[in-house]
Design a protein around this motif. Structure first.
Motif, PDB file in Angstrom:
ATOM      1  N   GLU A 195       0.685  -1.293  -0.143  1.00  0.00           N
ATOM      2  CA  GLU A 195      -0.208  -0.110  -0.012  1.00  0.00           C
ATOM      3  C   GLU A 195       0.692   1.272   0.087  1.00  0.00           C
ATOM      4  O   GLU A 195       1.949   1.237   0.528  1.00  0.00           O
ATOM      5  N   GLN A 196       0.156   2.267  -0.540  1.00  0.00           N
ATOM      6  CA  GLN A 196       0.975   3.685  -0.636  1.00  0.00           C
ATOM      7  C   GLN A 196       0.010   4.482   0.636  1.00  0.00           C
ATOM      8  O   GLN A 196       0.749   5.143   1.279  1.00  0.00           O
ATOM      9  N   ASN A 197      -1.212   4.005   0.695  1.00  0.00           N
ATOM     10  CA  ASN A 197      -1.852   4.665   1.752  1.00  0.00           C
ATOM     11  C   ASN A 197      -1.681   4.040   3.230  1.00  0.00           C
ATOM     12  O   ASN A 197      -2.281   3.239   3.734  1.00  0.00           O
ATOM     13  N   ALA A 198      -0.361   4.467   3.922  1.00  0.00           N
ATOM     14  CA  ALA A 198       0.075   3.890   5.101  1.00  0.00           C
ATOM     15  C   ALA A 198      -0.804   4.054   6.146  1.00  0.00           C
ATOM     16  O   ALA A 198      -1.057   2.771   6.826  1.00  0.00           O
ATOM     17  N   ASN A 199      -1.643   5.054   6.243  1.00  0.00           N
ATOM     18  CA  ASN A 199      -2.428   5.149   7.507  1.00  0.00           C
ATOM     19  C   ASN A 199      -3.576   4.082   7.545  1.00  0.00           C
ATOM     20  O   ASN A 199      -3.835   3.315   8.320  1.00  0.00           O
ATOM     21  N   MET A 200      -4.277   4.152   6.340  1.00  0.00           N
ATOM     22  CA  MET A 200      -5.333   2.740   6.146  1.00  0.00           C
ATOM     23  C   MET A 200      -4.921   1.655   6.454  1.00  0.00           C
ATOM     24  O   MET A 200      -5.177   0.581   7.028  1.00  0.00           O
ATOM     25  N   VAL A 204      -5.430  -1.606   9.553  1.00  0.00           N
ATOM     26  CA  VAL A 204      -6.046  -2.975   9.848  1.00  0.00           C
ATOM     27  C   VAL A 204      -5.123  -4.150   9.814  1.00  0.00           C
ATOM     28  O   VAL A 204      -5.452  -5.166  10.077  1.00  0.00           O
ATOM     29  N   ALA A 205      -3.735  -3.780   9.767  1.00  0.00           N
ATOM     30  CA  ALA A 205      -2.611  -4.646   9.827  1.00  0.00           C
ATOM     31  C   ALA A 205      -2.200  -5.117  11.081  1.00  0.00           C
ATOM     32  O   ALA A 205      -2.349  -4.264  12.017  1.00  0.00           O
ATOM     33  N   ASP A 206      -1.678  -6.271  11.097  1.00  0.00           N
ATOM     34  CA  ASP A 206      -0.953  -6.606  12.464  1.00  0.00           C
ATOM     35  C   ASP A 206       0.324  -6.281  12.502  1.00  0.00           C
ATOM     36  O   ASP A 206       0.961  -5.759  13.555  1.00  0.00           O
ATOM     37  N   ARG A 207       1.406  -6.410  11.423  1.00  0.00           N
ATOM     38  CA  ARG A 207       2.391  -5.990  11.569  1.00  0.00           C
ATOM     39  C   ARG A 207       2.813  -5.206   9.997  1.00  0.00           C
ATOM     40  O   ARG A 207       1.943  -5.193   9.095  1.00  0.00           O
ATOM     41  N   GLY A 208       4.067  -4.437   9.923  1.00  0.00           N
ATOM     42  CA  GLY A 208       4.202  -3.833   8.822  1.00  0.00           C
ATOM     43  C   GLY A 208       5.729  -3.777   8.507  1.00  0.00           C
ATOM     44  O   GLY A 208       6.446  -3.775   9.261  1.00  0.00           O
ATOM     45  N   TYR A 209       5.817  -3.627   7.191  1.00  0.00           N
ATOM     46  CA  TYR A 209       7.324  -3.327   6.677  1.00  0.00           C
ATOM     47  C   TYR A 209       7.529  -2.057   6.119  1.00  0.00           C
ATOM     48  O   TYR A 209       6.641  -1.754   5.177  1.00  0.00           O
ATOM     49  N   LEU A 218      12.298  -0.297   8.003  1.00  0.00           N
ATOM     50  CA  LEU A 218      11.675  -0.616   9.107  1.00  0.00           C
ATOM     51  C   LEU A 218      10.679  -1.683   9.145  1.00  0.00           C
ATOM     52  O   LEU A 218      10.208  -1.983   8.109  1.00  0.00           O
ATOM     53  N   GLU A 219      10.511  -2.246  10.452  1.00  0.00           N
ATOM     54  CA  GLU A 219       9.595  -3.017  10.265  1.00  0.00           C
ATOM     55  C   GLU A 219       9.032  -3.338  11.755  1.00  0.00           C
ATOM     56  O   GLU A 219       9.686  -2.787  12.963  1.00  0.00           O
ATOM     57  N   GLY A 220       8.035  -3.778  12.276  1.00  0.00           N
ATOM     58  CA  GLY A 220       7.441  -3.870  13.310  1.00  0.00           C
ATOM     59  C   GLY A 220       5.849  -4.078  13.601  1.00  0.00           C
ATOM     60  O   GLY A 220       5.300  -4.185  12.608  1.00  0.00           O
ATOM     61  N   GLU A 221       5.381  -4.191  14.679  1.00  0.00           N
ATOM     62  CA  GLU A 221       3.797  -4.143  14.916  1.00  0.00           C
ATOM     63  C   GLU A 221       3.172  -2.671  14.387  1.00  0.00           C
ATOM     64  O   GLU A 221       3.967  -1.828  14.225  1.00  0.00           O
ATOM     65  N   ALA A 226       2.417   3.193  13.460  1.00  0.00           N
ATOM     66  CA  ALA A 226       1.802   4.130  13.124  1.00  0.00           C
ATOM     67  C   ALA A 226       2.413   5.507  13.842  1.00  0.00           C
ATOM     68  O   ALA A 226       1.965   6.501  13.626  1.00  0.00           O
ATOM     69  N   GLY A 227       2.853   4.866  15.126  1.00  0.00           N
ATOM     70  CA  GLY A 227       3.395   5.990  15.886  1.00  0.00           C
ATOM     71  C   GLY A 227       4.899   6.338  15.678  1.00  0.00           C
ATOM     72  O   GLY A 227       5.277   7.226  16.397  1.00  0.00           O
ATOM     73  N   HIS A 228       5.544   5.552  14.707  1.00  0.00           N
ATOM     74  CA  HIS A 228       7.000   5.962  14.433  1.00  0.00           C
ATOM     75  C   HIS A 228       7.023   7.155  13.770  1.00  0.00           C
ATOM     76  O   HIS A 228       6.351   7.642  12.991  1.00  0.00           O
ATOM     77  N   GLU A 229       7.940   8.090  14.457  1.00  0.00           N
ATOM     78  CA  GLU A 229       8.390   9.380  14.211  1.00  0.00           C
ATOM     79  C   GLU A 229       8.693   9.512  12.805  1.00  0.00           C
ATOM     80  O   GLU A 229       8.215  10.261  11.900  1.00  0.00           O
ATOM     81  N   GLU A 230       9.801   8.813  12.351  1.00  0.00           N
ATOM     82  CA  GLU A 230      10.365   8.779  11.012  1.00  0.00           C
ATOM     83  C   GLU A 230       9.266   8.617   9.964  1.00  0.00           C
ATOM     84  O   GLU A 230       9.238   9.318   8.855  1.00  0.00           O
ATOM     85  N   LEU A 231       8.610   7.352  10.104  1.00  0.00           N
ATOM     86  CA  LEU A 231       7.544   6.986   9.234  1.00  0.00           C
ATOM     87  C   LEU A 231       6.379   8.033   9.098  1.00  0.00           C
ATOM     88  O   LEU A 231       5.969   8.642   8.064  1.00  0.00           O
ATOM     89  N   ARG A 232       6.158   8.877  10.141  1.00  0.00           N
ATOM     90  CA  ARG A 232       4.983   9.689  10.267  1.00  0.00           C
ATOM     91  C   ARG A 232       5.359  10.751   9.138  1.00  0.00           C
ATOM     92  O   ARG A 232       4.916  11.228   8.205  1.00  0.00           O
TER      93      ARG A 232
END
Ligand SMILES: Nc1ncnc2c1ncn2[C@@H]1O[C@H](COP(=O)(O)OP(=O)(O)OP(=O)(O)O)[C@@H](O)[C@H]1O
Ligand SMILES: [Mg+2]
Lengths: 238, 496
Positions: A195-200, A204-209, A218-221, A226-232
């Motif tokens: 997905e490009q739509n990271a928020n969405m 719904v996801a359990d984990r993400g890369y 980056l990878e994690g729950e 969703a709370g990660h600074e850099e990703l934000r």
């Protein structure tokens, strides 16, 4: 989801297109019943990762395990037979064939499509039932999305690979399609979603890369990410 | 969603119209163009007939007619046309699988027909001195052509479209050249050269079929055999087309990569299409050789290939009924055109149909016809007034149509010269016609019509062979313009 049984595990994958090095040392895992999302900007290699998983492109080095088997050297139909199914980027429906025929093609590896499988898809997308004799190419984008997902479900997959399910859909439909994804997930279907739509996706996801120019950075729950600074800063909006 | 931009009432009426037909609103909208085309009458006629009569009834009527033909027709010439039609249908069916379903552009297809024919000839004549049983020979041919089909399919795994066309074209030509050259082969161990195929001379004296002690001495025997075979093939192919194999073939035609990602074994299915098509063509070839009792390699070259392709495309690639229709047109028409009287009538029919298709409304159609008539009288009167000599009527009148036209048509003394000039002008005008504005088009159309009739009566009627080719070509062009998807083919839809 008490005990974790890996369904898909790709380790140290390097994929090339000719001389161009796309995926570099990619490691990724999807457990039984898990919904994993793969995020990243344009041209970072998300679709390439899915294609590598499905066997449409072969990695130069690395190993792909699926359902307890080493599938690195198997071709795509063999992997589909083992339980992978794909909802391709842009859906790739067979335009001059009917909705029904498109759905039946999804069951190809299982033999002739069973009536109850069709009913299951129609239960999920009642609209497809009334449109079953319509040519797929004449459906609206949202309806085409339903056919693409339904087609993937027809093979009783153990893992569904989705490439940008929200692409080209109006905001309301994006929401609907993620509801549908969450719904499938709650029924125990394992999914790997690009997905490009990271928020969405993270909602719904359990984990993400997170993929960046062919590397997992980056990878994690999902909640963590969703709370990660850099990703934000990079994806989730200014 | 963009749906909201469409006014409510329009959307609703579309929905109700769609509901009447039992299709979705979007499809109703998507079929808009097709519906308009259909209302124009003549253009939509084949589709209309196709849709308003159920499939079983259509095939039933066809079977009944074919049955009556075989039972009551005694004329050997007519029966031979019937047999040729049967062979043509078989060939169209085979190509329809390879090209129509699987979308593989196989330009060497006709070679399998030739291989079947030559295979039978070699196993059932004095050429090498074998006279094997029909059962065995036919079995060997079916298996042999299927195997060859498999081999030719191997490059198709990597090749698409035009590349595949070139490779298969090459295969077809290799067959022809091999047959031509195999009348004079020297083996290292033999002193004399060996004649296997008799080269361009062909192989005569081929045994007819013989099953259970019954020799196929009458052409009618072959007719019945072909009728049974075609009926069986029709059932078998339409069955397969409805199974996963048929569906998978069509997905390969549309998008091979997507098909593969759905688990379709693309290579295996391509091979299956090639093998089936080749075996059908091989069997048809064996029947042809036994019926004809002589084979010549020139009969299995490009001219026949183009005719089979024309039949499949004309009928609508991917449709069995269409393949039959195309085969009827392409195999019976040339026979009809052999007779001048028929070909004259047919020419006028094609002209009128063309005018009807281009003219779109009854009014325009009438204007065009009247325009052509006026031009004819005008030319005759003007040239008569200038006292330019004409060919005497009885020298060029060949049939009832030209007799009627003789009061109207100006025929110059040097028919070849002026006919050729008219031909060049006609082509230039048609080329110009396709690019110009509607106003000029409407003026040009009667002129083109007149020139067409002029060219026909002055030059072509007496030149039967050229005429046949030209007329068939013209019909194809007209059809491709008015119904690009063929008689019974489905209009293409693209995912946007
Ligand atoms: N068949 C190919 N041959 C050569 N290069 C390719 C091929 N397919 C993809 N690429 C390149 O590989 C890179 C990654 O492509 P990929 O499709 O995986 O991107 P993506 O992350 O899915 O991007 P997007 O979000 O835009 O779909 C791009 O630079 C692309 O141009
Ligand atoms: Mg992509």
């Amino acid at each position: 989801m008490s005990e974790k049984k890996p369904l898909l595990e790709i380790s140290n994958i390097d994929t090339y297109y000719g001389a161009i090095h796309i995926l570099q040392q990619v490691n990724l895992r999807v457990d039984e019943g898990e919904l994993v999302c793969l995020l990243g900007g344009n041209a970072c290699g998300k679709s390439t990762t899915l294609k590598t998983v499905l066997g449409m492109v072969k990695p130069k080095v690395g190993k792909i395990m699926f359902a307890g088997q080493d599938v690195t050297h198997q071709n795509t139909p063999a992997r589909v037979k083992l339980g992978m199914a794909v909802v391709p980027e842009n859906r790739r429906l067979f335009a001059p064939m009917t909705v029904l025929e498109n759905l039946k093609i999804g069951a190809y590896v299982r033999g002739e499509a069973a009536e109850e499988d069709l009913e299951r898809v129609y239960d999920l997308f009642p609209k497809l039932k009334e449109r079953s004799s319509q040519l797929a190419g004449t459906l609206s984008g949202g309806e085409q999305q339903m056919v693409a997902v339904g087609r993937a479900l027809m093979s009783h997959p153990r893992l569904i690979l989705m490439d940008e399910p929200s692409m080209g859909l109006a905001p309301k439909l994006v929401e609907q399609s993620f509801e549908m994804i969450a719904n499938l997930h709650s029924q125990g279907v394992s999914m790997l979603i690009v997905e490009q739509n990271a928020n969405m996706a993270l909602s719904v996801a359990d984990r993400g890369y997170v993929l960046q120019t062919g590397r997992i950075v980056l990878e994690g729950e999902a909640k963590e990410l969703a709370g990660h600074e850099e990703l934000r800063r990079a994806y989730l909006g200014r | 969603m963009s749906e909201n931009q469409v006014p409510e009432e329009i959307q609703e009426s579309a929905a109700t119209e769609a509901a009447k037909l039992g299709i979705g609103t979007d499809e109703w909208v998507a079929q808009h163009e097709e519906r308009i085309a259909r209302k124009k009458g003549i253009k939509g006629l084949p589709q209309l007939i196709n849709e308003s009569i159920p499939a079983w009834a259509r095939w039933g009527v066809l079977l009944l007619i074919s049955f009556a033909f075989g039972a009551f027709v005694d004329n050997q010439y007519l029966l031979r046309i019937g047999v040729n039609l049967g062979l043509f249908v078989m060939l169209s069916y085979g190509l329809n699988i390879v090209m129509g379903y699987a979308g593989l552009l196989d330009l060497g297809y006709v070679a399998f027909y030739g291989i079947g024919a030559y295979g039978y000839a070699l196993m059932s004549s004095e050429q090498i001195g074998h006279h094997w049983s029909t059962w065995l020979t036919v079995l060997i041919i079916i298996i042999g052509t299927a195997l060859l089909g498999y081999i030719v399919s191997l490059p198709s795994r990597r090749l698409f479209g035009d590349y595949l066309a070139i490779v298969t074209l090459f295969f077809g030509q290799v067959f022809v050249q091999l047959v031509l050259a195999s009348d004079n082969i020297t083996f290292p161990w033999a002193e004399d050269y060996v004649d296997i195929t008799a080269g361009a001379n062909g192989i005569p004296g081929i045994d007819p079929f013989s099953f259970f002690g019954h020799k196929f001495l009458n052409i009618r025997d072959y007719y019945w055999l072909l009728l049974v075979l075609v009926a069986l093939l029709t059932i078998a192919i339409s069955r397969v087309n409805r199974t996963r194999i048929g569906r998978a073939w069509r997905t390969i035609r549309e998008d091979a990569l997507a098909a593969e990602s759905m688990g379709v074994m693309v290579n295996r299915l391509k091979t299956m299409a090639f093998v089936t098509g080749a075996a059908i063509a091989g069997l048809a070839g064996a029947i042809f050789a036994a019926m004809q009792t002589a084979v010549f390699v020139s009969g299995f070259d490009m001219p026949l290939m183009t005719m089979i392709y024309a039949a499949v495309i004309l009928g609508g690639s991917g449709s069995l009924a269409g393949a039959v229709m195309g085969a009827i047109v392409m195999s019976v028409l040339p026979e009809v055109l052999r007779v001048t009287n028929y070909s004259e009538i047919l020419f006028l029919a094609v002209l009128v149909l063309t005018l009807a298709a281009v003219g779109k409304s009854v009014k325009r159609f009438t204007i065009n016809i009247v325009g052509i008539a006026l031009i004819g009288f005008l030319v005759k009167i003007l040239l008569g007034a200038a006292s330019i000599k004409t060919t005497p009527t009885k020298e060029w009148v060949v049939g009832p149509v030209s007799r009627a036209l003789s009061h109207w048509m100006y025929v110059p003394l040097d028919r070849v010269l002026w006919g050729n000039c008219a031909f060049v002008i006609l082509i230039v005008l048609i080329a110009y016609f396709t690019t110009t504005t509607p106003r000029i088009k409407s003026i040009l159309l009667p002129v083109i019509g007149y020139l067409g009739i002029f060219l026909w009566e002055v030059r072509l009627v007496t030149d039967v062979n050229t005429t046949r080719q030209l007329l068939i070509g013209a019909m194809l062009v007209v059809l491709m313009i008015t119904r690009p998807q063929g008689f019974l083919g489905k209009a293409r839809v693209e995912v946007l």
